[in-house]
Design a protein around this motif. Structure first.
Motif, mmCIF file in Angstrom:
data_model
loop_
_atom_site.group_PDB
_atom_site.id
_atom_site.type_symbol
_atom_site.label_atom_id
_atom_site.label_comp_id
_atom_site.label_asym_id
_atom_site.label_seq_id
_atom_site.Cartn_x
_atom_site.Cartn_y
_atom_site.Cartn_z
ATOM 1 N N ARG A 1 0.854 -1.189 0.000
ATOM 2 C CA ARG A 1 0.000 0.000 0.000
ATOM 3 C C ARG A 1 0.892 1.241 0.000
ATOM 4 O O ARG A 1 2.109 1.134 0.053
ATOM 5 N N GLY A 2 0.261 2.395 -0.062
ATOM 6 C CA GLY A 2 1.015 3.635 -0.070
ATOM 7 C C GLY A 2 1.316 4.121 -1.468
ATOM 8 O O GLY A 2 0.546 3.883 -2.414
ATOM 9 N N ASP A 3 2.444 4.816 -1.639
ATOM 10 C CA ASP A 3 2.855 5.367 -2.940
ATOM 11 C C ASP A 3 3.539 4.282 -3.760
ATOM 12 O O ASP A 3 4.776 4.254 -3.893
ATOM 13 N N ILE A 4 2.715 3.393 -4.309
ATOM 14 C CA ILE A 4 3.265 2.245 -5.025
ATOM 15 C C ILE A 4 3.958 2.722 -6.301
ATOM 16 O O ILE A 4 3.356 3.420 -7.119
ATOM 17 N N PRO A 5 5.242 2.369 -6.482
ATOM 18 C CA PRO A 5 5.971 2.857 -7.663
ATOM 19 C C PRO A 5 5.516 2.140 -8.923
ATOM 20 O O PRO A 5 4.984 1.031 -8.874
ATOM 21 N N PRO A 6 5.722 2.778 -10.067
ATOM 22 C CA PRO A 6 5.447 2.075 -11.330
ATOM 23 C C PRO A 6 6.469 0.964 -11.527
ATOM 24 O O PRO A 6 7.541 0.962 -10.911
ATOM 25 N N GLY A 7 6.140 0.024 -12.370
ATOM 26 C CA GLY A 7 7.099 -1.026 -12.679
ATOM 27 C C GLY A 7 8.345 -0.438 -13.317
ATOM 28 O O GLY A 7 8.292 0.577 -14.017
ATOM 29 N N CYS A 8 9.472 -1.055 -13.077
ATOM 30 C CA CYS A 8 10.731 -0.569 -13.657
ATOM 31 C C CYS A 8 11.672 -1.750 -13.857
ATOM 32 O O CYS A 8 11.484 -2.825 -13.279
ATOM 33 N N ALA A 9 12.680 -1.517 -14.673
ATOM 34 C CA ALA A 9 13.679 -2.547 -14.950
ATOM 35 C C ALA A 9 15.059 -1.905 -14.936
ATOM 36 O O ALA A 9 15.208 -0.710 -15.196
ATOM 37 N N ALA A 10 16.068 -2.721 -14.625
ATOM 38 C CA ALA A 10 17.456 -2.253 -14.558
ATOM 39 C C ALA A 10 17.578 -1.068 -13.613
ATOM 40 O O ALA A 10 18.229 -0.065 -13.905
ATOM 41 N N HIS A 11 16.956 -1.161 -12.464
ATOM 42 C CA HIS A 11 16.892 -0.105 -11.467
ATOM 43 C C HIS A 11 17.877 -0.374 -10.332
ATOM 44 O O HIS A 11 18.482 -1.447 -10.252
ATOM 45 N N GLY A 12 18.030 0.565 -9.418
ATOM 46 C CA GLY A 12 18.790 0.360 -8.199
ATOM 47 C C GLY A 12 17.884 -0.193 -7.119
ATOM 48 O O GLY A 12 16.730 0.228 -6.990
ATOM 49 N N GLN B 1 8.831 0.071 3.418
ATOM 50 C CA GLN B 1 8.961 -0.459 4.772
ATOM 51 C C GLN B 1 8.389 -1.875 4.745
ATOM 52 O O GLN B 1 7.172 -2.072 4.780
ATOM 53 N N ALA B 2 9.292 -2.860 4.641
ATOM 54 C CA ALA B 2 8.853 -4.246 4.445
ATOM 55 C C ALA B 2 8.130 -4.803 5.666
ATOM 56 O O ALA B 2 7.391 -5.782 5.548
ATOM 57 N N SER B 3 8.339 -4.221 6.846
ATOM 58 C CA SER B 3 7.632 -4.709 8.029
ATOM 59 C C SER B 3 6.138 -4.443 7.941
ATOM 60 O O SER B 3 5.332 -5.116 8.578
ATOM 61 N N ARG B 4 5.764 -3.442 7.114
ATOM 62 C CA ARG B 4 4.344 -3.106 6.925
ATOM 63 C C ARG B 4 3.938 -3.157 5.461
ATOM 64 O O ARG B 4 2.788 -2.868 5.129
ATOM 65 N N TRP B 5 4.885 -3.470 4.574
ATOM 66 C CA TRP B 5 4.660 -3.458 3.129
ATOM 67 C C TRP B 5 4.097 -2.113 2.688
ATOM 68 O O TRP B 5 3.160 -2.041 1.890
ATOM 69 N N LEU B 6 4.698 -1.048 3.213
ATOM 70 C CA LEU B 6 4.241 0.310 2.941
ATOM 71 C C LEU B 6 5.244 1.041 2.054
ATOM 72 O O LEU B 6 6.412 1.216 2.421
ATOM 73 N N TRP B 7 4.781 1.461 0.879
ATOM 74 C CA TRP B 7 5.602 2.238 -0.045
ATOM 75 C C TRP B 7 5.487 3.731 0.246
ATOM 76 O O TRP B 7 4.422 4.222 0.636
ATOM 77 N N LYS B 8 6.569 4.462 0.038
ATOM 78 C CA LYS B 8 6.549 5.911 0.174
ATOM 79 C C LYS B 8 7.518 6.515 -0.832
ATOM 80 O O LYS B 8 8.667 6.071 -0.947
ATOM 81 N N LYS B 9 7.043 7.517 -1.560
ATOM 82 C CA LYS B 9 7.922 8.234 -2.473
ATOM 83 C C LYS B 9 8.690 9.276 -1.668
ATOM 84 O O LYS B 9 8.100 10.062 -0.920
ATOM 85 N N VAL B 10 10.009 9.269 -1.796
ATOM 86 C CA VAL B 10 10.828 10.194 -1.024
ATOM 87 C C VAL B 10 11.532 11.160 -1.972
ATOM 88 O O VAL B 10 11.844 10.815 -3.115
ATOM 89 N N LYS B 11 11.755 12.379 -1.485
ATOM 90 C CA LYS B 11 12.360 13.425 -2.302
ATOM 91 C C LYS B 11 13.596 13.965 -1.593
ATOM 92 O O LYS B 11 13.497 14.857 -0.757
#
Length: 537
Positions: free
Chosen positions: A65-76, A104-114
């Protein structure tokens, strides 16, 4: 490290859950016994987060849940404790990203950071095929491939050799980018290389090692960056350097950097296709660099054939992750079908133990009464199994687990059910009274009423043998041989044993085995100090 001829690759053939579709350009990290995979592509870029539990052999899709990123390839893709950072990558053909996400894998929470931009200079441009390495509270970004064209359908590639430092906040969040001032000659621009960070035990200076990559041609050069002095250098190495390659993997276990697979130059094969199609091929070669002595060792050469399919077939763009001293490899592409205009991707999962387990510890007697006992031993994380022998009245003698060598021994072999555990705990067996009993008649007619419990810190589907050896003097012994057949450091097992010394049937995720032994079997407790354990490798 085992000699090349003794490498024991194992393919995981038994698993449950939704298996990810085959792909390349994905990335993987490990959190304890979990292998976490994100991104990659094959007929479209994948945007799911897949998790493989190496203890239970189970794939699953966490409810993110949260700010789920788009799919990507050859990423860091790096892991800091239980948080994962994703930077850049290709989000669609010709369009690259420079966005940063935190999971945050303990909660499976995505967040976009700047992160804050550098105090001098621009932040990293959108890119793919870069390296993104973590050490302490900083990530190090090097190189990659950018698209100079604003039109994603008109790709104008530009190889990069810029270097950035990303400072992390403790637990969650980031501070910002900086551009360190480095000394020495900087590596040439490249993409699809690898970078790992290693710090010798006798030296407090961590170093980043960059190997291979692509810059119009594939590379085989090795570069070293001292992260304290920010000095680049090219270390002189011994041994046979792996062929030039890109899209390979590099994994550090102990003081060794393991290099597997990738695209390598095509050599000396007469194939009736255009010269361009013969410029490169996938490889299954496997080497390591001793980072203390700077010596290369070839474990599987590029010319070594594998007619028995006993190791991963050639591939590139796969993922590799180290869990303990075990290396896992999943998917990747193994060729290009020009007629279909598509990649051919593998879907197999392999692992390799890079080291033999250490010598086992002595079994310790914790408690013993006239009708119960409790013993334990230290965990050996990478063993194939434990052989525990109980002797009564007689001094310890090694008893072979080979039934042909011990015709008097009888036993039952079962495939137990497994349950995972996240804790790392000593192995422990106890034999105690239990009020919830189920009756079982043993071979000698002795009625044993018990409901035992077993937890063994060994990996994978355990198989347990329990055998009874008797002689004219009625001296009893019990041999318990727990053999691991798959991967993962911990497991719980359900077992049933027809024996007059132990009846182990019901299992719960605890750290001990409990079993009732009737008074007729109390002689089993007399010489518990003869208990020994050895690891099977």
């Amino acid at each position: 490290m085992a000699a090349p001829s003794l490498l024991n690759w194992r393919r995981v053939s038994s698993f449950t859950g939704p298996v990810p579709r085959a792909r390349h350009g994905h990335r993987a990290v490990a959190i304890r016994e979990l292998m976490i995979i994100f991104g990659g592509g094959n007929e479209g870029i994948a945007d799911e987060l897949h998790v493989y539990n190496t203890v239970t052999n189970q794939w699953f899709l966490p409810a993110v849940r949260g700010d789920i990123p788009p799919g990507c390839a050859a990423h860091g893709f790096v892991c800091d404790g239980t948080r994962i950072l994703v930077f850049g990558g290709m989000v669609e053909y010709g369009r690259y990203s420079n966005e940063l996400y935190e999971l945050q894998a303990s909660r499976w929470l995505w967040k976009k950071v700047k992160p804050y931009p550098p105090s001098s200079g621009l932040p990293p441009c959108p890119r793919l095929g870069h390296s993104f390495s973590l050490y302490g509270n900083k990530c190090y970004l090097f190189g990659g491939l950018a698209n100079e064209s604003e039109d994603s359908n008109n790709n104008v590639p530009r190889y990069l050799n810029d270097f950035y430092e990303l400072e992390l906040q403790h637990g969650s969040g980031v501070v910002g980018w900086s551009i360190p001032v480095t000394k020495g000659i900087v590596p040439s621009p490249r993409e699809s290389h690898t970078a790992v960070i290693y710090c010798r035990r006798d030296s407090g200076s961590p170093k980043m090692y960059v190997f291979g990559g692509m810059c119009g041609a594939r590379l085989d050069d090795l570069w070293q960056l001292d992260l304290e002095t920010m000095s680049w250098s090219k270390p002189e190495t011994k041994g046979t350097v792996p062929l030039p390659r890109s899209l390979h993997t590099a994994s550090v276990i102990g003081n060794k950097m393991y290099i597997f697979g990738g695209w390598v130059p095509h050599k000396g094969e007469n194939i009736e296709t255009s010269p361009h199609d013969c410029e490169w091929r996938c490889t299954s070669s496997f080497s390591y660099l001793n980072l203390d002595t700077a010596e290369w060792t070839t474990l599987v050469s590029d010319s070594q054939e594998d007619k028995k399919n006993s190791r991963p077939r050639p591939r590139a763009g796969h993922c590799a992750v180290a869990i303990g001293t075990r290396l896992y490899f999943w998917s990747g592409r193994d060729g290009y079908k020009k007629a279909l205009n598509s990649q051919v991707c593998c879907k197999d999962l392999w692992y390799l133990d890079t080291e033999k387990p250490p010598a086992p510890s002595q079994v310790q007697l914790i408690k013993a009464t006239t009708n119960s006992f409790h013993v334990k031993w230290d965990e050996v994380p990478t063993v194939e199994g434990y052989l525990l022998q109980l002797n009564t009245d007689l001094p310890y003698q090694a008893v072979s687990s080979d039934s042909s060598a011990t015709p008097n021994m009888q036993g039952v072999r079962m495939d137990p059910h497994r349950q995972g555990s996240n804790s790392i705990i000593p192995n422990s067996i106890s034999d105690t009274m239990n009020s919830a009993k189920s009756e079982h008649t043993a071979m000698k007619g002795t009625s044993l009423k018990n409901k035992p419990e077993l937890k063994a810190s060994t990996d994978s589907n355990a198989t347990l043998h329990s055998s009874l050896a008797t002689n004219a003097s009625n001296h009893n012994s019990c041999v318990v041989d727990m053999l691991r057949k798959n991967e993962g450091p911990h497991t719980s097992v359900n077992i049933g044993v027809l024996s007059s010394c132990l009846d182990l049937r019901t299992v719960i995720p605890e750290t001990s085995v409990s079993s009732t032994v009737s008074n007729a079997q109390t002689m089993l407790m007399k010489h518990v100090h003869y208990l020994q354990v050895r690891s099977a490798v």
